[in-house]
Enzyme design. Structure first.
Site, PDB file in Angstrom:
ATOM      1  N   HIS A 136      83.352  95.248  30.480  1.00 41.05           N
ATOM      2  CA  HIS A 136      82.524  93.968  29.238  1.00 41.05           C
ATOM      3  C   HIS A 136      82.049  95.611  28.192  1.00 41.05           C
ATOM      4  O   HIS A 136      82.202  96.420  29.314  1.00 41.05           O
ATOM      5  CB  HIS A 136      81.355  93.688  30.204  1.00 41.05           C
ATOM      6  N   CYS A 186      75.826  89.138  26.823  1.00 42.90           N
ATOM      7  CA  CYS A 186      75.270  89.058  28.383  1.00 42.90           C
ATOM      8  C   CYS A 186      74.150  88.816  27.699  1.00 42.90           C
ATOM      9  O   CYS A 186      73.249  88.492  27.688  1.00 42.90           O
ATOM     10  CB  CYS A 186      75.277  90.955  28.266  1.00 42.90           C
TER      11      CYS A 186
HETATM   12 MG    MG Z   1      82.560  87.974  31.367  1.00 39.66          MG
END
Ligand code: MG
Length: 310
Positions: free
Chosen positions: A216, A247
């Site tokens: 990420h 997120c």
């Molecule tokens: Mg992911």
């Protein structure tokens, strides 16, 4: 074959699994229509991607963005050479994935108890208890069965994830029939040194086992983490078109690694992906129209370096 990098060498070819239609869209507040999801997946399939994560077989009330996954599979225009996969947390989900026509099924759960409870409402042991049955069902259908281990580089509730715990869970997944394990940096807590520690530990414990990483960019370290993994020979990565999938623990932050940003960097380094970068960028722009907002992608804003000077 390899690509030189300083005193070391990197893989010559990288394989990217596109997770935007699942991991990206499930974190979007805008729910795309089934028709728009199909347009997105068709456009992605035309870019050279070999695997696209189409959806998730989870409770619709928990993840309404994935409620139409069965309909999406039923209406896909399948392109030769593209595997259309789904994720499932349990046996029921795996059965539904197979019935819908998923080419591959991934079980997913978290390396930490609190994230697993929060995500799938099960203990880690309860998740593992599903894996053997899921593996048997999927493999009896002659389809690959993989596993995704979330929060493998850190948990937003528990902090550092012990590497020994990650290795123990990987070993149990492989023993229970997973053909491949993906380690997920689910909330962007990894950094290059940690990526190298975890990958090296995995390679020592499982020397003949390929490893896929799902990294990420929540704190901006995504591409640096990719480079750290490439230096250790990892060549399989997940990413999301446009970088969609914010997120949930850091509102407004980019989440999933952006497919076209990673592809641009790899191509500039001389690493092959098999992907058509302009087609990926056009798809990301189409996605912006569908979602009604900008996507985190940097490459669609800055352009392709090689195109700047003609
Ligand atoms: Mg992911």
């Amino acid at each position: 074959m390899s690509v030189p990098y300083g005193q070391t060498a990197l893989p010559q070819r990288v394989s990217i699994r596109e997770v935007g239609p699942r991991d990206g869209l499930q974190n979007e507040s805008v729910i795309l229509t089934t028709a728009n999801k199909l347009r997105l997946i068709d456009a992605l399939a035309a870019t050279g991607l070999a695997q696209i994560e189409v959806g998730a077989f989870v409770k619709a009330e928990n993840v309404p963005q994935m409620a139409d996954t069965t309909e999406v599979f039923a209406s896909l225009t399948r392109q030769p050479g593209v595997k259309y996969s789904a994720i499932a947390p349990n046996v029921l989900g795996a059965r539904r994935a197979l019935e819908a026509g998923a080419d591959m099924v991934q079980v997913f759960f978290s390396a930490s108890e609190s994230h697993n409870q929060s995500n799938v409402n099960m203990s880690v042991e309860q998740s593992l208890a599903n894996v053997a049955d899921m593996s048997a069902i999927v493999r009896a259908a002659n389809r690959p069965f993989d596993a995704v281990l979330s929060v493998a580089f850190g948990c937003p509730f528990e902090g550092h994830t012990p590497i020994e715990r990650v290795l123990e869970l990987c070993g149990r997944l492989l023993d229970l029939g997973a053909e491949e394990v993906t380690l997920g940096d689910t909330t962007g807590m990894a950094h290059p040194s940690l990526v190298q520690q975890v990958v090296q530990a995995f390679q020592v414990r499982f020397p003949r086992q390929a490893l896929r990483l799902h990294l990420h960019s929540a704190r901006g370290a995504g591409l640096a983490n990719i480079l750290a993994a490439l230096q250790l020979g990892v060549s399989e990565f997940d990413s999301s078109i446009g970088g969609i999938g914010g997120c949930p623990f850091a509102p407004g932050a980019p989440g999933n690694l952006c497919t076209e940003d990673m592809t641009h960097m790899l191509h500039e380094m001389g690493i092959h992906t098999g992907l058509d970068l302009p087609a990926l960028m056009a798809t990301a722009r189409m996605l912006e129209q569908m979602l009604g907002h900008e996507v985190p992608s940097q490459t669609i804003k800055a352009g392709i370096c090689k195109h700047l000077t003609g």
